[in-house]
Design an enzyme around this catalytic site. Structure first.
Site, PDB file in Angstrom:
ATOM      1  N   GLU A 122      31.477  80.944  40.512  1.00 44.48           N
ATOM      2  CA  GLU A 122      30.858  80.595  41.790  1.00 44.48           C
ATOM      3  C   GLU A 122      29.599  81.432  42.040  1.00 44.48           C
ATOM      4  O   GLU A 122      29.427  82.014  43.121  1.00 44.48           O
ATOM      5  CB  GLU A 122      31.853  80.762  42.933  1.00 44.48           C
ATOM      6  CG  GLU A 122      33.100  79.892  42.787  1.00 44.48           C
ATOM      7  CD  GLU A 122      34.051  80.019  43.970  1.00 44.48           C
ATOM      8  OE1 GLU A 122      33.958  81.016  44.714  1.00 44.48           O
ATOM      9  OE2 GLU A 122      34.890  79.119  44.149  1.00 44.48           O
ATOM     10  N   GLU A 267      39.528  75.309  40.357  1.00 37.03           N
ATOM     11  CA  GLU A 267      40.483  75.980  41.246  1.00 37.03           C
ATOM     12  C   GLU A 267      40.862  75.022  42.365  1.00 37.03           C
ATOM     13  O   GLU A 267      40.002  74.406  42.984  1.00 37.03           O
ATOM     14  CB  GLU A 267      39.875  77.252  41.858  1.00 37.03           C
ATOM     15  CG  GLU A 267      39.477  78.316  40.861  1.00 37.03           C
ATOM     16  CD  GLU A 267      38.815  79.522  41.519  1.00 37.03           C
ATOM     17  OE1 GLU A 267      38.936  79.662  42.756  1.00 37.03           O
ATOM     18  OE2 GLU A 267      38.173  80.317  40.813  1.00 37.03           O
TER      19      GLU A 267
END
Length: 483
Positions: A122, A267
């Site tokens: 991220e 995720e």
């Protein structure tokens, strides 16, 4: 073709199909007392979890995965992006040490089929304020070049797990999806490189976070029961946030010329503590709903085929940063000691429920609590609790949490015990001035469990520092607090 050859061919085909299917799990290790990697690998195998996503390239973890048959996505932390971007040699050394070595010596299942190197995690998250904008692409390029030089580029693919905030919608519908304007020019060359080498776009999607940050978010829209009012996007109806979010990404990729790019959900999950909406009931409901979709091969309106995904996460991590929220330490479908939190059928075993970890060794049955005669108005109380929680884990305390019903004495005892357990039950860790004592009777109350920590695991190529060493300096600081 002879019968033997035909049989072997079918076995080979069956193996190739099954190895790349099924659910994956994120295996994080930010814990004060991480489980032995060999125990975790056995836990994965016994629960039929065929893919694992790692956040680093820990030596013992990769070694334990060797010959397990489990597919591996190995991670590169964000703080390594700059050196990997700066020098090609650094990327070559990383690939040699963390990919090539384990393929050749340990037979880690990273070398064929759907296996990846996750470059960063991220990195374009808005809260990073652009820290990794200029290093992500060159690091990705160098790792890709290093894989080519090592002769692994046809077997190991690169990807960059992105948060879902890298794209947005101009009309609040999936059809309006595009990359965020401020990072659009950074995203396109990354996606272009991934596309050129047949790599997937990896995205992390969290309906829980939407519910956490917006009290007006319709809770039912986070789940898969079909109870929410659908969103109508030009005749396409979306009954849950996951479908809408994922198809916003599909529209984004289509709009920029990458409509056929494969997508991985890196995720997805639901935490069980640390917030009023982070509870066992919601976590079971969300994860079971998602697993039922996986088992049924159901995708989204724009991508109706099976979803490739990794549950977040496998095991709770009591040393994770709580900057995003106290729930960060409670994403696991297993507790810190590898025990199932709730009934969850992954559809991967005949058991129909999670199988616990085996071979766990616990510390003694003793706890550190507040003395019966200690007073709340003791001047040492506030500093002691603050100190204990700063170096332990008090995220189960608070409104709507599993320990939210404790009285003031219970809260203080919980804080003391967390510090005591994390520091391996040493006597010095239960010497809060005139406030604490060690007991042999379990002080757990209702849904609030006062944990006993597992025996510490000291492994890794560099070893792990024993908790006792940190206690000496830490307790000295505690004493100074009251001087």
């Amino acid at each position: 073709m002879g019968l033997v050859s035909l049989f072997l061919g079918l076995v080979s085909l069956f193996s190739s199909l099954t190895v790349g299917s099924g659910i994956g799990a994120n295996w994080g290790t930010q814990a004060t007392h991480p489980l032995n990697p060999n125990i975790v690998v056995r836990l994965l195998r016994e629960n039929g979890i065929q893919k694992v996503k790692l956040f680093d390239a820990d030596y013992d973890t990769l070694r334990a995965l060797g010959k397990s048959g489990i597919e591996v996505m190995v991670g590169i932390p964000n703080d390594m992006l700059a050196p990997l971007a700066a020098k090609m040699k650094n990327a070559e050394e990383w690939v040699s040490k963390n990919v090539s070595k384990h393929i050749t010596t340990d037979n880690v299942n990273i070398s064929s089929g759907f296996r990846y190197v996750a470059v960063g995690n991220e990195p374009f998250l808005q809260t990073y304020n652009g820290t990794f904008l200029s290093t992500t692409l060159p690091a990705l390029q160098n790792i890709q070049s290093a894989l080519i030089k090592a002769g692994l580029s046809n077997q190991v693919k690169v990807t960059v797990p992105m948060n879902a905030d890298v794209y947005e919608s101009a009309n609040s519908l999936p059809s309006g999806g595009d990359f965020r304007q401020d990072i659009h020019d950074y995203m396109i060359p990354i996606v272009k490189l991934l596309s050129e080498y047949g790599s997937p776009f990896t995205v992390n999607i969290y309906p829980f976070i939407s519910l956490y940050i917006d009290s007006n978010f319709p809770a039912e829209y986070a789940f898969f029961d079909g109870n929410a009012s659908p969103v109508n996007d030009g005749g396409t109806y979306y009954y849950n946030m996951l479908d809408a979010n994922l198809d916003t990404l599909v529209h984004t990729l289509q709009k920029n010329g990458f409509g056929n790019m494969p997508i991985i959900i890196g995720e997805i999950g639901w935490p069980t503590d640390g917030d009023r909406n982070a509870n066992v009931e919601y976590a079971r409901r969300f994860n079971q709903g998602f697993m039922s979709r996986i088992a049924g091969g159901k995708g989204t309106p724009l991508r109706p085929g099976p979803i490739d995904a990794y549950l977040f996460s496998l095991i709770d991590e009591d040393a994770k940063s709580v900057d995003p929220g106290n729930f960060e330490r409670h994403w696991g479908i297993f507790t810190y000691d590898g025990q199932p939190k709730y009934l969850l059928n992954l559809g991967t075993t005949n058991a129909g429920q999670l199988i616990p970890a085996k071979g766990i060794q616990y510390q003694e049955n003793k706890w550190c609590v507040m003395r019966p005669n200690a007073r709340l108005d003791d001047p040492n109380v506030a500093a002691s609790v603050s100190y204990a929680c700063s170096l332990a884990d008090c995220t189960k305390l608070g409104y709507g949490t599993s320990c939210g019903e404790l009285d003031w004495k219970g809260n203080i005892s919980y804080a003391f015990n967390s510090y005591f357990q994390i520091h391996d039950q040493q006597d010095e860790a239960c010497k809060f001035p005139n406030l604490s004592t060690i007991v042999k009777t379990n002080p757990s109350q209702g849904t609030c469990k006062f944990d006993i920590m597992i025996q510490p695991y000291y492994g890794g190529a560099d070893g792990r520092l024993p908790t006792q060493l940190g206690l000496v300096a830490g307790f000295a600081l505690l004493l100074l607090t009251f001087l």
